[in-house]
Write an enzyme that holds these catalytic residues in place. Structure first.
Site, PDB file in Angstrom:
ATOM      1  N   ASP A  62       0.847  -1.186   0.000  1.00  0.00           N
ATOM      2  CA  ASP A  62       0.000   0.000   0.000  1.00  0.00           C
ATOM      3  C   ASP A  62       0.890   1.246   0.000  1.00  0.00           C
ATOM      4  O   ASP A  62       2.101   1.141   0.187  1.00  0.00           O
ATOM      5  CB  ASP A  62      -0.940   0.021   1.219  1.00  0.00           C
ATOM      6  N   ASP A  64       1.500   4.910   1.678  1.00  0.00           N
ATOM      7  CA  ASP A  64       1.151   5.860   2.726  1.00  0.00           C
ATOM      8  C   ASP A  64       1.635   7.237   2.305  1.00  0.00           C
ATOM      9  O   ASP A  64       2.697   7.384   1.700  1.00  0.00           O
ATOM     10  CB  ASP A  64       1.821   5.471   4.053  1.00  0.00           C
ATOM     11  N   ASP A 138      11.262   3.864  12.392  1.00  0.00           N
ATOM     12  CA  ASP A 138      12.066   2.796  12.990  1.00  0.00           C
ATOM     13  C   ASP A 138      13.396   2.535  12.268  1.00  0.00           C
ATOM     14  O   ASP A 138      14.462   2.622  12.857  1.00  0.00           O
ATOM     15  CB  ASP A 138      11.250   1.507  13.167  1.00  0.00           C
TER      16      ASP A 138
HETATM   17  P1  ATP Z   1       4.724  -3.212   5.298  1.00  0.00           P
HETATM   18  O1  ATP Z   1       5.202  -3.286   3.910  1.00  0.00           O
HETATM   19  O2  ATP Z   1       4.723  -4.523   5.971  1.00  0.00           O
HETATM   20  O3  ATP Z   1       3.430  -2.471   5.484  1.00  0.00           O
HETATM   21  P2  ATP Z   1       5.776  -0.889   6.532  1.00  0.00           P
HETATM   22  O4  ATP Z   1       7.183  -0.481   6.827  1.00  0.00           O
HETATM   23  O5  ATP Z   1       5.004  -0.063   5.561  1.00  0.00           O
HETATM   24  O6  ATP Z   1       5.837  -2.388   6.074  1.00  0.00           O
HETATM   25  P3  ATP Z   1       3.766  -0.211   8.417  1.00  0.00           P
HETATM   26  O7  ATP Z   1       3.378  -0.908   9.680  1.00  0.00           O
HETATM   27  O8  ATP Z   1       2.768  -0.054   7.335  1.00  0.00           O
HETATM   28  O9  ATP Z   1       5.029  -0.998   7.886  1.00  0.00           O
HETATM   29  O10 ATP Z   1       4.353   1.196   8.845  1.00  0.00           O
HETATM   30  C1  ATP Z   1       4.499   2.293   7.968  1.00  0.00           C
HETATM   31  C2  ATP Z   1       5.705   3.126   8.356  1.00  0.00           C
HETATM   32  O11 ATP Z   1       5.526   3.653   9.677  1.00  0.00           O
HETATM   33  C3  ATP Z   1       7.020   2.364   8.416  1.00  0.00           C
HETATM   34  O12 ATP Z   1       7.629   2.280   7.154  1.00  0.00           O
HETATM   35  C4  ATP Z   1       7.820   3.196   9.390  1.00  0.00           C
HETATM   36  O13 ATP Z   1       8.352   4.329   8.753  1.00  0.00           O
HETATM   37  C5  ATP Z   1       6.771   3.659  10.379  1.00  0.00           C
HETATM   38  N1  ATP Z   1       6.642   2.734  11.535  1.00  0.00           N
HETATM   39  C6  ATP Z   1       5.853   1.651  11.626  1.00  0.00           C
HETATM   40  N2  ATP Z   1       5.971   1.050  12.812  1.00  0.00           N
HETATM   41  C7  ATP Z   1       6.860   1.780  13.504  1.00  0.00           C
HETATM   42  C8  ATP Z   1       7.407   1.684  14.826  1.00  0.00           C
HETATM   43  N3  ATP Z   1       7.060   0.690  15.632  1.00  0.00           N
HETATM   44  N4  ATP Z   1       8.295   2.627  15.204  1.00  0.00           N
HETATM   45  C9  ATP Z   1       8.637   3.646  14.387  1.00  0.00           C
HETATM   46  N5  ATP Z   1       8.172   3.778  13.141  1.00  0.00           N
HETATM   47  C10 ATP Z   1       7.289   2.860  12.703  1.00  0.00           C
HETATM   48 MG    MG Z   2       2.823  -0.308   5.151  1.00  0.00          MG
END
Ligand code: ATP
Ligand code: MG
Length: 438
Positions: A62, A64, A138
């Site tokens: 997705d 963001d 993160d």
């Molecule tokens: P995925 O492809 O699995 O969705 P993602 O990195 O996009 O991986 P999300 O949970 O959708 O994971 O989180 C979106 C963004 O928010 C991450 O890329 C990161 O920048 C931030 N983020 C998510 N969780 C945390 C956390 N626990 N601490 C700090 N930043 C976070």
């Molecule tokens: Mg994501």
């Protein structure tokens, strides 16, 4: 934030010629939202997982969007939107059936000053600048911003270089970041396995020592993260890492460690691999089935060793009751427990091939799951393949032909329950338990 690349200074601007992200790879909905926000006088970028995935050559799940507009301002710009969330307030903006999450730049916790005594984040909702928003994320590869207008990637933490090195590196001081949010350690395992990244040694080295921090995380959050691991299609390798880093006791409670070279180990590996195969070919997986498997060795062990009940179903029910008790101490949601118990229970029911029992078993609401489970046990030699084949055939028989089929097959001797209830040597069992528990 020791390293110069992690300081919140002006970003590195990576041009298209270098990063090669095709602007058409951004979803139409995210592109439209960003353009509209620009036209309304706000800054807006694609951020996080999507930019990372595009740079690493994966298709993003997705997109963001992050902006300097507050949630209320975003809400005002888009009619088809709503503000959600309590800890983080963000806006869901809809384009027909598509939805994009739009969040406002947030400041890191040092600024918002909302940690508890253990350093965990309580509130994380103070708005900030783009550079502050980068360093509160993160991993460096998750802190990249893509501007579809200029087609530049903005990098405040050295994340772009890390994508080139396939490196997953935490932003800031590792232990502090895990204290704030221990789930980051699980995210490291999931993302590194899913995307084939190496976890940077400094990011990884505190894992074992800090694993216990995960025990303080609400079970619902651990469950959500574990389900993401399941859906990543890399469950088998991620579980190995989860065990290596000692995260499994926070997830699975007192579940005994399964020996590498054992039939139980083979069974679990098979279940994880089958789960990965299903996910990677676009199929769904049933969490109840998966957790029935994860905790099955415990049930089976107890089932085999129940002392006083010579009837195998009685013994199984007692084993299931005991295992359900320990299951309810883990992060497995209570709503799954009834289905998990049914799958376990069917492992006993499917041993009985006499009279009306097989047809009754077939009508059980969880028969299919119970049968699939039996099939996996057959593959690792936990039950005779003959039993699995029998059920495979029995399902195919028309209801009216079942009786004569059973009569014929029973004559061939395929009727006796195979489960043996063994007497447990009391002393020996106690020592075994003590030495193999975690
Ligand atoms: P995925 O492809 O699995 O969705 P993602 O990195 O996009 O991986 P999300 O949970 O959708 O994971 O989180 C979106 C963004 O928010 C991450 O890329 C990161 O920048 C931030 N983020 C998510 N969780 C945390 C956390 N626990 N601490 C700090 N930043 C976070
Ligand atoms: Mg994501």
């Amino acid at each position: 934030m020791g390293q110069p690349s992690e300081k919140a200074v002006g970003p590195l601007r990576i041009p298209f010629d270098e990063h090669r992200i095709d602007v058409n790879q951004i979803s139409a909905c995210a592109s439209r939202i960003i353009t509209t926000l620009h036209q309304s006088g706000y800054e807006a970028y694609v951020v996080g997982g999507a930019v990372r995935d595009l740079l690493l050559g994966f298709v993003p799940k997705d997109f963001d969007v992050v902006t300097d507009a507050t949630p209320e301002e975003v809400r005002r710009v888009f009619r088809n939107s709503r503000i959600i969330g309590r800890r983080f307030r963000l806006v869901h903006v809809y384009c027909g059936r598509d939805m994009v999450e739009v969040s406002t730049f947030r400041a890191p916790h040092e600024v918002s000053n909302s940690k508890d005594r253990k350093g965990r984040l309580l509130r994380d909702n103070t708005f900030g600048s783009i550079s502050e928003d980068a360093i509160r994320r993160d991993f460096t590869v998750n802190a990249l911003f893509y501007d579809p207008r200029s087609e530049e990637v903005l990098d405040f933490c050295g994340g772009y270089a890390d994508t080139q090195k396939n490196l997953l590196r935490i932003i800031g001081a590792p232990v502090q970041r895990y204290r704030e949010d221990p789930v980051r350690m699980l995210r490291a395992v999931r993302l590194s396995e899913k995307l084939g990244l190496t976890i940077d040694p400094k990011t990884r080295s505190p894992f074992k020592k800090q694993a216990r921090l995960l025990e303080g995380v609400p079970t619902a959050r651990l469950y959500d993260e574990f389900i993401k691991v399941v859906k990543s299609g890399s469950l088998a390798s991620a579980v190995e890492k989860i065990v290596t880093y000692g995260f499994q006791s926070a997830l699975f409670g007192k579940l005994e460690k399964i020996k590498e070279q054992s039939r139980e180990g083979d069974f679990l590996r098979l279940v994880y691999e089958k789960t990965d195969d299903r996910i990677n070919s676009g199929k769904s997986v049933s969490p109840a089935f998966l957790f029935a498997a994860v905790f099955w060795p415990e049930v089976d062990r107890k089932w085999n060793y129940v002392e006083s009940d010579p009837k195998y179903m009685g013994a199984l029910v007692r084993a299931i009751d005991e295992a359900s008790d320990s299951l309810s101490q883990t992060f497995v949601p209570k709503r799954l427990i009834a289905d998990i118990r049914d799958i376990w229970y069917l492992q006993g029911r499917l041993l009985n091939r006499r009279g009306k029992k097989p047809a009754q078993a077939l009508r059980h609401g969880k028969f299919r799951a119970g049968y699939d489970f039996l099939e996996l046990r057959g593959i690792v030699g936990e039950v005779p393949q003959e039993l699995v084949d029998w059920w495979t055939q029995f399902q195919e028989i028309e209801p009216e032909a079942r009786e004569s089929w059973l009569e014929h097959n029973n004559k061939l001797g395929a009727t006796e329950p195979k489960k043996r209830v063994r007497r447990r040597p009391r002393k020996k069992r106690n020592t075994t338990e003590a030495s193999s528990s975690q």
